[in-house]
Design a protein around this motif. Sequence first.
Motif, PDB file in Angstrom:
ATOM      1  N   VAL A  22      30.154  31.744  28.477  1.00 13.98           N
ATOM      2  CA  VAL A  22      30.995  32.009  28.373  1.00 13.98           C
ATOM      3  C   VAL A  22      30.986  33.110  29.657  1.00 13.98           C
ATOM      4  O   VAL A  22      29.972  34.229  29.075  1.00 13.98           O
ATOM      5  CB  VAL A  22      31.256  32.620  27.053  1.00 13.98           C
ATOM      6  N   ILE A  23      31.983  32.844  30.100  1.00 14.16           N
ATOM      7  CA  ILE A  23      31.822  34.271  31.236  1.00 14.16           C
ATOM      8  C   ILE A  23      33.047  34.771  31.500  1.00 14.16           C
ATOM      9  O   ILE A  23      34.509  34.421  31.324  1.00 14.16           O
ATOM     10  CB  ILE A  23      31.917  33.758  33.385  1.00 14.16           C
ATOM     11  N   VAL A  24      32.673  36.055  31.422  1.00 14.71           N
ATOM     12  CA  VAL A  24      34.730  37.042  30.971  1.00 14.71           C
ATOM     13  C   VAL A  24      33.980  37.575  32.105  1.00 14.71           C
ATOM     14  O   VAL A  24      33.165  38.558  32.585  1.00 14.71           O
ATOM     15  CB  VAL A  24      34.028  37.998  30.624  1.00 14.71           C
ATOM     16  N   GLN A 177      33.405  28.573  28.838  1.00 17.31           N
ATOM     17  CA  GLN A 177      34.667  28.857  28.405  1.00 17.31           C
ATOM     18  C   GLN A 177      34.662  29.758  29.725  1.00 17.31           C
ATOM     19  O   GLN A 177      33.374  31.309  29.516  1.00 17.31           O
ATOM     20  CB  GLN A 177      35.001  29.755  27.374  1.00 17.31           C
ATOM     21  N   VAL A 178      36.158  30.803  30.054  1.00 17.64           N
ATOM     22  CA  VAL A 178      36.235  31.450  30.995  1.00 17.64           C
ATOM     23  C   VAL A 178      36.973  32.920  30.598  1.00 17.64           C
ATOM     24  O   VAL A 178      38.770  32.252  30.370  1.00 17.64           O
ATOM     25  CB  VAL A 178      36.520  31.605  32.963  1.00 17.64           C
ATOM     26  N   GLY A 392      48.324  24.794  28.885  1.00 18.81           N
ATOM     27  CA  GLY A 392      47.372  23.360  30.159  1.00 18.81           C
ATOM     28  C   GLY A 392      46.226  23.125  29.840  1.00 18.81           C
ATOM     29  O   GLY A 392      46.002  22.250  30.758  1.00 18.81           O
ATOM     30  N   TRP A 393      45.204  24.570  29.542  1.00 22.16           N
ATOM     31  CA  TRP A 393      44.388  24.778  29.621  1.00 22.16           C
ATOM     32  C   TRP A 393      42.913  24.467  28.526  1.00 22.16           C
ATOM     33  O   TRP A 393      43.777  24.567  27.545  1.00 22.16           O
ATOM     34  CB  TRP A 393      44.190  26.006  30.729  1.00 22.16           C
ATOM     35  N   GLU A 394      42.044  24.038  28.689  1.00 20.90           N
ATOM     36  CA  GLU A 394      41.699  23.627  27.520  1.00 20.90           C
ATOM     37  C   GLU A 394      40.231  25.189  27.831  1.00 20.90           C
ATOM     38  O   GLU A 394      39.908  25.364  26.147  1.00 20.90           O
ATOM     39  CB  GLU A 394      39.871  22.609  27.430  1.00 20.90           C
ATOM     40  N   ASN A 395      39.660  26.129  28.805  1.00 16.69           N
ATOM     41  CA  ASN A 395      38.724  26.993  28.751  1.00 16.69           C
ATOM     42  C   ASN A 395      39.260  27.997  29.657  1.00 16.69           C
ATOM     43  O   ASN A 395      38.408  28.909  29.374  1.00 16.69           O
ATOM     44  CB  ASN A 395      37.308  26.083  29.264  1.00 16.69           C
ATOM     45  N   LEU A 396      40.371  28.717  29.890  1.00 18.54           N
ATOM     46  CA  LEU A 396      40.635  29.092  30.495  1.00 18.54           C
ATOM     47  C   LEU A 396      41.502  30.379  29.452  1.00 18.54           C
ATOM     48  O   LEU A 396      42.547  29.659  29.687  1.00 18.54           O
ATOM     49  CB  LEU A 396      41.773  29.109  31.700  1.00 18.54           C
TER      50      LEU A 396
END
Length: 428
Positions: A22-24, A177-178, A392-396
């Motif tokens: 994960v990037i935060v 994940q972002v 519409g996004w899986e990981n944003l």
Amino acid sequence: MLCLSWWCHVLPIGHDDGMARVIVVGGGAAGLVAAWRAASLGHAVTLLEANGRLGVKLRISGGGKCNITHDGPPKALLAAFAREQARFLRPALHAFDNDAVLDLLHREGVATYTRENGRVFPLDRPGSAMAVVAAFEARVRRVGVDVRTGVRVLGLLGRAPRLAGVRLEMGELEADQVILATGGASYPETGTRGEALGWLQALGVPARPWFPALAPIPLEAPRPAWEGVALRDGELRLSAGREGRRLAAFAGDLVFTKVGISGPAALELSQAVERARRSGEAWLAYASTRETPEVVDAALLAEARTNPRLRAASWLQRHLPERLVDPLLDAARVGMDLCLKDLTREGRRALVGFATALPLGAPRPVPLARGEVAAGGVDLAAVDSGTMLVRGWENLRVCGELLDLDGPVGGYNLQAAFSTGYAAGSLA
Ligand SMILES: Cc1cc2nc3c(=O)[nH]c(=O)nc-3n(C[C@H](O)[C@H](O)[C@H](O)COP(=O)(O)OP(=O)(O)OC[C@H]3O[C@@H](n4cnc5c(N)ncnc54)[C@H](O)[C@@H]3O)c2cc1C
């Protein structure tokens, strides 16, 4: 894709045990909570912050005292936001409310107190906002978040429905994940330049442009000699032009600045003022909420009968701070030593006008950069309010002030950042 040595060192290559990389982006109120929450759920979290240290805006919040949150049940907190914003915020606030924030801080040794007006602060001592940042930073480090300060993200990598990672000056970073927690666009010197909104718009994510809010209002005809003078017990009124219809009002104190007005009433009305200014004419006055012109006029006439030698200046001082009186009388061509018995009809009308609705005139553009918050941001309809996933996004995911959320002064904006940060970090 480049692989930075520290990143490769931190993140395992395989992660089929459910643990995500994960990037935060952004180490402010929302990013700190998102990173802590995701890492405490077992994910490998890297927190990227452009500044050399975490929580720079948190450190200056509440004038360095940090109004952490607002007291009361979630329903009351939500009522402070516009209806659409409240609807969006509800699930996140219920999952991580003001009590949860304070419980976390208390466990980290930060004692708090609640003022009569419901605003919650760390116990009063210089630099108490720093204790709040230190508490969140301790949490984040304890759960193993890899904190990288002095790293500015330059853009996003990937296309809907998946982001591949983020772009940095020195290369690119992959992620599963972002979470974007880059804040708003006011006080750019604290690191918040608002550029993430442009990245998201380029990816087709709907957003509203940044807009000034909770900011001091410059005036076309400022009164630098009145700097520091406060007006109390009234309301700031916004009209469409000098004689135009009333557009909005906010009851609260007002303070003159070198270039215009500030204080609670000015900050709260600033967004409406700028909207009115851009769409036509805007005109401001500070009006008494207790006395109507008719009542004050009748009282002035009665006073002139019983006390004919009272100076008009002395009478006006009962209604306005002393420093304002001479310049106002001068502007109305009422002599400084004129007695009430010698007041003309025009002079009386001017005095009653000053006492009941002091004209402040037309505003100049309200500065986005000086707002305690920036209105605008990612369209709430484009975000799932439970997970902060962009539709519409899986990981944003997006959280904090980057969302189109702006509450009033009083701890509401930090609470919104903490709650939405928690929701964004609650990765399955
Ligand atoms: C003077 C002032 C006083 C305030 N007082 C209060 C108060 O008392 N109570 C209250 O509730 N609210 C207050 N607010 C509002 C509150 O501070 C903000 O709403 C809140 O901090 C927003 O949290 P956030 O995490 O979304 O953004 P921020 O706290 O602003 O954090 C965003 C972080 O992202 C970093 N960042 C941005 N872009 C990038 C990038 N490209 N790469 C890497 N990092 C990036 C920034 O450097 C910043 O540290 C105040 C605001 C100001 C300006």
